[in-house]
Scaffold this motif. Structure first.
Motif, PDB file in Angstrom:
ATOM      1  N   TYR A 115       9.687  23.347  18.927  1.00  0.00           N
ATOM      2  CA  TYR A 115       9.091  24.448  18.795  1.00  0.00           C
ATOM      3  C   TYR A 115       7.793  24.346  17.947  1.00  0.00           C
ATOM      4  N   ASP A 150       5.621  22.636  20.818  1.00  0.00           N
ATOM      5  CA  ASP A 150       5.547  23.511  22.538  1.00  0.00           C
ATOM      6  C   ASP A 150       5.935  22.456  23.332  1.00  0.00           C
ATOM      7  N   VAL A 192      14.090  28.290  22.129  1.00  0.00           N
ATOM      8  CA  VAL A 192      12.686  27.688  22.369  1.00  0.00           C
ATOM      9  C   VAL A 192      12.253  27.282  23.803  1.00  0.00           C
ATOM     10  N   GLN A 237      11.006  30.621  25.115  1.00  0.00           N
ATOM     11  CA  GLN A 237       9.615  30.477  24.596  1.00  0.00           C
ATOM     12  C   GLN A 237       8.674  29.873  25.199  1.00  0.00           C
TER      13      GLN A 237
END
Length: 236
Positions: free
Chosen positions: A138, A141, A177, A180
């Motif tokens: 997270y 990225d 995650v 995202q």
């Protein structure tokens, strides 16, 4: 955008996946590849030298850094001193090197012989590692770290299955995650399940990836900012 962590702050085992720790794994059966050649334990120094190391299976760790030996769900077990602290504070990273070594030696498609070569301590190390890596994923990225987290979790569950409800609590984090990062949880979870032996745990991973109703709050998680960066914290 990265969530508060520079690459240099990642654990050495994440930055350098060419592990120097190559155990024949912990308390399980010796593993033989499909070619029939026994896997050997490799380390840069003899394990029996008087170096203040404690041997666990064929791996060694400083005596001041105990390996996470707890079985069961590392997100809710005695692996943690305080269940309401952020994950990286409460989940030990002392066995990260062992988990890295196992993952780096695993066949791309893991067979039952490899799983049988691992014991409970290896399963605990893998699941603690998987739970920790999702936070780094997270912050960075990084879909690569999400995949590594899922593989560690899935492999640990193949060695020592857990209660479905506890497993889903943990899987909510890599699902979140992945989403995202703009990736498909269905595809990413299925890709990891395809690499593992077919069993109840890997089928659960595959089913969970297909879900579209996952939120952190529904599975008892929240995001907090720590001095090192964002982290996940249980709310129940």
């Amino acid at each position: 955008m990265m969530h508060g962590l520079q690459h240099s702050q990642l654990p050495p085992t994440v930055r350098d996946t060419g592990s120097r720790w190559l155990p024949r794994f912990v308390t399980g059966r010796p593993y033989r590849s499909t070619s029939g050649t026994a896997e050997e334990s490799v380390r840069s120094k003899p394990l029996d030298e008087p170096s203040g190391l404690v041997q666990i299976g064929c791996a060694a760790y400083p005596r001041s850094e105990p390996v996470c030996m707890t079985s069961g769900n590392p997100l809710a077990s005695a692996c943690h001193s305080d269940p309401m602290r952020p994950n990286l504070e409460r989940i030990p990273g002392k066995a990260d090197r062992l988990a890295e070594a196992i993952i780096d030696r695993a066949p791309f498609v893991v067979d039952h012989g490899f799983v049988d070569s691992l014991g409970d301590a290896a399963a605990a190390a893998l699941r603690c590692y998987g739970a920790r890596m999702v936070t780094f994923a997270y912050r960075e990225d990084s879909i690569g770290l999400v995949r590594r987290s899922l593989l560690a979790e899935g492999l640990g569950l193949c060695v020592k299955p857990d209660d479905d409800r506890d497993v889903m609590v943990g899987l909510a984090l890599p699902w979140f995650v992945t989403q995202q990062l703009g990736r498909s949880p269905k595809d990413e979870f299925a890709a990891i399940a395809d690499r593992l032996p077919d069993n109840g745990m890997t089928r659960l991973i595959r089913r969970f990836g297909k879900r579209v109703d996952i939120t952190l709050g529904a599975f008892g998680w929240d995001i907090v900012e720590t001095p090192e960066g964002a982290d996940f914290v249980p709310t129940m």
